[in-house]
Design an enzyme around this catalytic site. Structure first.
Site, PDB file in Angstrom:
ATOM      1  N   GLY A 127       2.920   6.320   9.043  1.00 12.33           N
ATOM      2  CA  GLY A 127       4.343   6.548   8.837  1.00 12.33           C
ATOM      3  C   GLY A 127       5.191   5.344   9.178  1.00 12.33           C
ATOM      4  O   GLY A 127       6.353   5.262   8.792  1.00 12.33           O
ATOM      5  N   HIS A 151       0.827  -1.218   0.000  1.00 15.17           N
ATOM      6  CA  HIS A 151       0.000   0.000   0.000  1.00 15.17           C
ATOM      7  C   HIS A 151       0.860   1.265   0.000  1.00 15.17           C
ATOM      8  O   HIS A 151       0.366   2.351  -0.299  1.00 15.17           O
ATOM      9  CB  HIS A 151      -0.989  -0.007   1.172  1.00 15.17           C
ATOM     10  CG  HIS A 151      -0.412   0.354   2.504  1.00 15.17           C
ATOM     11  ND1 HIS A 151      -0.056  -0.580   3.448  1.00 15.17           N
ATOM     12  CD2 HIS A 151      -0.138   1.558   3.061  1.00 15.17           C
ATOM     13  CE1 HIS A 151       0.402   0.028   4.523  1.00 15.17           C
ATOM     14  NE2 HIS A 151       0.360   1.332   4.314  1.00 15.17           N
ATOM     15  N   SER A 158       4.096   2.281   8.322  1.00 12.26           N
ATOM     16  CA  SER A 158       3.727   1.294   7.302  1.00 12.26           C
ATOM     17  C   SER A 158       4.952   0.808   6.528  1.00 12.26           C
ATOM     18  O   SER A 158       5.822   1.604   6.166  1.00 12.26           O
ATOM     19  CB  SER A 158       2.723   1.900   6.324  1.00 12.26           C
ATOM     20  OG  SER A 158       1.492   2.128   6.953  1.00 12.26           O
ATOM     21  N   GLY A 159       4.971  -0.490   6.264  1.00 14.22           N
ATOM     22  CA  GLY A 159       6.064  -1.071   5.492  1.00 14.22           C
ATOM     23  C   GLY A 159       7.253  -1.463   6.326  1.00 14.22           C
ATOM     24  O   GLY A 159       8.133  -2.188   5.862  1.00 14.22           O
ATOM     25  N   ASP A 193      -0.446  -7.552   1.402  1.00  9.45           N
ATOM     26  CA  ASP A 193       0.137  -6.197   1.473  1.00  9.45           C
ATOM     27  C   ASP A 193       1.660  -6.276   1.657  1.00  9.45           C
ATOM     28  O   ASP A 193       2.185  -6.037   2.744  1.00  9.45           O
ATOM     29  CB  ASP A 193      -0.505  -5.425   2.629  1.00  9.45           C
ATOM     30  CG  ASP A 193      -0.112  -3.954   2.641  1.00  9.45           C
ATOM     31  OD1 ASP A 193       0.433  -3.478   1.628  1.00  9.45           O
ATOM     32  OD2 ASP A 193      -0.371  -3.292   3.664  1.00  9.45           O
TER      33      ASP A 193
END
Length: 849
Positions: free
Chosen positions: A798, A652, A800-801, A706
């Site tokens: 922030g 995402h 994310s990932g 994801d």
């Protein structure tokens, strides 16, 4: 009579050479006639009997002599170090140099009197070998000495006890009517056994250096050869550091890089000029981050740094700055009067190490009609060997008549006075210092210590809605007693209330297993498979898949030629083993050793140290963490390093948004080795991207699948601050309840600002069924849930990932990728992560990793 003395009076009886030579003539092998059976013993038989008897008697005498004389005379070398103040002498500068006439004359006098002192103790006098004076310092004159004894085996404890009474021996010697009028007068006597690792006989080389600090000057000491060569093996190096009178030594390590095992190579810091164990401040080893220099302050004007190495695994060593600080400066003083509505105070030199042998008292006064409330934000008064001691005999804080010591959780120590004044006392003894404390005080109403909040028994204040919610928010469980559970709660047998969604989730949340009873589990004598099927325990580990999913044949001690299932680990030779999580555990379980290949991952090269201040990560603590920046806009997402060329992030993060072409490599910059946003140090590497590969089945509505891969435009070189995290095998098990780490620069609260410094937080993996229930049935098998359901800890915008890092042994594995959640850190709303084990084959196909 002393048993050992009586044993020494035995005299061994010897057998002459002539007697021994004749004794070996009786049974010559070549004379067979003498070996024939006779009707009686005859002369030969009688002689043989006499000889055998003589040999037996000689052996018995020999054994007795060995036992009573030689065996008891086995002695061990015992070395004691100590110091004592010479009250009738004045310090001269010449005493700093052991080669001067003045030093030698005074040292000789000290050694002579030490011999006299030891003669007052029967246990010491007969084993004493000799003493040497190592150094002198001011005040009036302090002598630092070393004494050697040769102690019979079994008598070491008695000698230790006698040396512990050294001060009494000194007083006894000084009261003697026979002592000379010009004898030295001693007080402040300190003595302790030298650590056996510090004896010079253990080393092939011993070096000594001296450094006298100067005003307005910062000196430097470092291990020999630093930084161009590793330190030498089997070497003892000592640095004697001095400051001027009315000054103290400040020692600041900017580099420490030693073997990680302190029993092999170590640095010791002493509040003395010799290695007196009762004056040790700390022992250091391993690799410490240069971003967190370790600073020590002496109690007097001397300090000893000793470095010892063994015969293998040599490292770069250390470097430290040496300076002198005037007594009375902020780093050396503490205590005083505090007043007002609120304020702060800390131990001296905080957040660095406080000095030894200090006593500070703060008197806090708030306006009349109020009372004083003191809360400790940080409390670090740990001392080795004192973990289970409750009366705080070493370093402590005394507040409201209570002593507190050790290492306490943030804000856990809270006290309130009964009047508008309060005294806080801080005391440190002569050994082992720590970082100390940071505290806050405030004026509160005596009849309302927690306005609009619930007051815990330990005087902490929490939100009223947290009372009786099943969670220990107070820290002492006082918010969870005397509660009445409602119909939506589990009523635990121990009186606690727990949310119903925790029932039968495999975790004992009540603490008495109430929530895990009557769950339809298998009856006694049966084994519960992972697919919830029940089989007889007799069928477990019988080499047959009775469960149907192979879970009854896992961890059965057969590590080769197991049937390959979704639960067994597949080696490179395509054979399977039943051991759970065998990769990189230090034991080759596969026949081809493939479970221990490519294991240079998931390691923090720095020795773990406690972070002073919130949940800020230490620099280099998570060296696989990456900050992804949209060019010219700043940090947006996180990622994880898995190889010199490849990163893992969330799909995402790379979806186009309006005019932002986030699916294109040219839109991004990857910052590796970053700790503080916009602080691009030499350790930070910036890379552009060559390729972005989102998972082809990513669903932007459900966040299923994801995950995405990023290829750097050029490979990165690993460093102390840039390392890959380990990728788990498809069968790697991350059990429910396991503690894992989330990290990132995301918002520190929902809709709040992004963090400037990398943050970290501990969460636990949550049962999949429970999570799915909490999240309205949106959880797929490719997702993993983790969090603290009491709220307050979570990933946020922030983050994310970024990685969900799971410690296994000495390494970290990438359990998940930060994906989605409802808000941030909301109660009963866990964070949702992409389950990396489901994508192991896809990652290998695309990257080769």
């Amino acid at each position: 009579m002393d048993y050992m003395d009586s044993g020494l009076r035995y005299t061994p009886k010897t057998v002459s050479d002539k007697e021994w030579e004749s004794s070996v003539q009786f049974l010559p092998a070549s004379d067979n006639t003498k070996l024939e059976k006779k009707k009686g013993p005859g002369k030969t038989g009688a002689v043989i009997g006499v000889v055998i008897l003589a040999v037996v008697v000689a052996l018995m005498i020999g054994l007795l002599v060995w036992h009573f004389r030689f065996r008891q005379d086995i002695r061990v070398k015992k070395v004691y170090t100590g110091s004592m103040r010479i009250t009738n002498q004045v310090f001269e500068n010449a005493y700093e140099d052991s080669n001067t006439t003045e030093f030698k004359a005074l040292a000789k006098q000290v050694v002579t009197q030490l011999k006299t002192i030891y003669s007052k103790s029967p246990q010491l006098a007969k084993y004493y070998v000799g003493s040497t004076v190592q150094a002198f310092s001011e005040g009036s004159v302090v002598a630092y000495y070393l004494s050697e004894f040769r102690v019979p085996v079994g008598q070491e404890a008695a000698v230790d006890k006698a040396m512990a009474a050294m001060e009494q021996l000194v007083n006894k010697e000084q009261r003697s009517v026979y002592r000379a009028g010009n004898s030295l007068m001693f007080d402040n006597v300190v003595s302790s056994a030298l650590d056996t690792r510090m004896t010079s006989a253990s080393f092939s080389r011993s070096l000594q250096f001296s450094e006298h600090a100067k005003p307005n000057y910062i000196g430097q000491i470092q291990s020999p050869g630093f930084p161009n060569h590793p330190y030498s093996p089997n070497t003892l190096v000592q640095w004697r550091l001095r400051a001027d009178p009315d000054y103290v030594i400040q020692l600041k390590f900017d580099t420490i890089n030693l073997e990680n095992n302190c029993t092999n190579d170590f640095i010791r810091i002493y509040d003395s000029l010799v290695s007196i164990e009762s004056r040790i401040m700390d022992e250091l080893c391993g690799y410490h981050s240069p971003s967190e220099p370790m600073t020590f302050i002496s109690s007097g004007n001397v300090l000893l740094v000793a470095m010892a190495t063994n015969d293998m695994k040599n490292y770069p060593g250390f470097r430290a700055q040496v300076s002198q600080v005037k007594r009375g400066s902020p780093a050396t003083v503490c205590g005083g009067k505090l007043s007002g509505e609120n304020g702060k105070f800390t131990s001296p030199n905080f957040p660095n190490y406080y000095p030894a042998r200090i006593s500070c008292q703060w008197t806090i006064q708030v306006p009349a009609g109020k009372v004083v409330k003191v809360k400790f934000r940080k409390f670090l008064l740990f001392e080795p060997g004192q973990e289970r001691v409750k009366n705080c005999p070493k370093d402590y804080v005394q507040i409201n008549g209570k002593k507190v010591c050790g290492e306490q959780p943030d804000w856990a120590v809270t006290e309130t006075s009964s009047t508008n004044t309060m005294d806080v006392l801080f005391v440190s003894d002569s050994s082992h210092v720590d970082r100390g404390f940071e505290a806050e005080f405030q004026a509160v109403d005596a009849d309302n210590l927690c306005p609009n909040k619930f007051q815990c028994r330990n005087q902490r204040c929490i939100k009223s809605e947290l009372q009786c919610d099943g969670w220990n928010d107070c820290g002492d469980m006082s918010d969870e007693v005397n509660c009445k559970c409602n119909s939506k709660d589990i009523t635990c047998k121990n009186g606690l209330c727990k949310p119903m969604f925790w029932k039968c989730d495999g975790v004992d949340d009540c603490g008495d297993k109430t929530d895990e009873q009557n769950c339809g589990d298998c009856p006694t004598g049966q084994f519960k498979c992972q697919n919830k099927k029940c089989i007889s325990e007799k069928n477990q580990c019988d080499s047959r898949d009775d469960c149907g999913d192979g879970s009854d044949e896992i961890n059965c001690g057969r590590n080769t030629d197991a049937k390959c299932t979704d639960l067994t680990y597949r080696c490179s030779n395509n054979k399977c083993i039943t051991k759970v999580n065998p990769e990189c555990d230090g034991t080759p379980d596969c026949e081809d050793g493939s479970d221990e290949v490519n294991c240079g991952c998931g390691k923090n090269v720095f020795r773990t140290s406690r972070i002073v201040g919130g949940e800020v990560a230490d620099e280099g603590e998570f060296p696989w963490q990456v900050s992804l920046h949209i060019k010219n806009r700043g940090h947006v997402c996180g990622a994880s390093i898995i190889s010199p060329n490849w990163l893992v992030t969330a799909a995402h993060c790379v979806q186009d948004e309006g005019t932002l072409r986030l699916s294109q490599p040219g839109s991004w910059e990857a910052y590796l080795g970053l700790h503080v946003q916009q602080n691009i140090k030499k350790s930070v590497v910036v890379r552009n991207l060559k390729r972005i590969i989102p998972h082809p089945n990513y669903n932007e509505y459900t966040y299923d699948n994801d995950v995405a891969l990023m290829e750097l435009d050029s490979p990165v070189t690993y460093s102390d601050y840039i390392q890959p995290i380990c990728l788990p095998a498809p069968q790697h098990d991350f059990p429910v309840g396991e503690t894992v780490w989330i990290t990132g620069w995301g918002a520190t609260r929902e809709e709040g600002p992004a963090a400037t410094v990398l943050q970290k937080a501990q969460v636990r993996i949550i049962n999949q069924d429970t999570c799915n229930s909490l999240m309205g049935g949106q959880i797929t098998s490719r997702m993993l849930c983790a969090g603290v359901l009491t709220g307050g800890v979570d990933a946020c915008q922030g983050d994310s990932g970024g990685p969900l890092s799971s410690p296994t042994g000495n390494q970290m594995f990438l359990a998940g990728v930060v994906s989605w959640g409802e808000g941030c850190a909301r109660r009963n709303k866990p964070g949702i992560y992409t389950r990396v084990t489901k994508y192991r084959a896809w990652i290998k196909e695309k990257t080769g990793v």
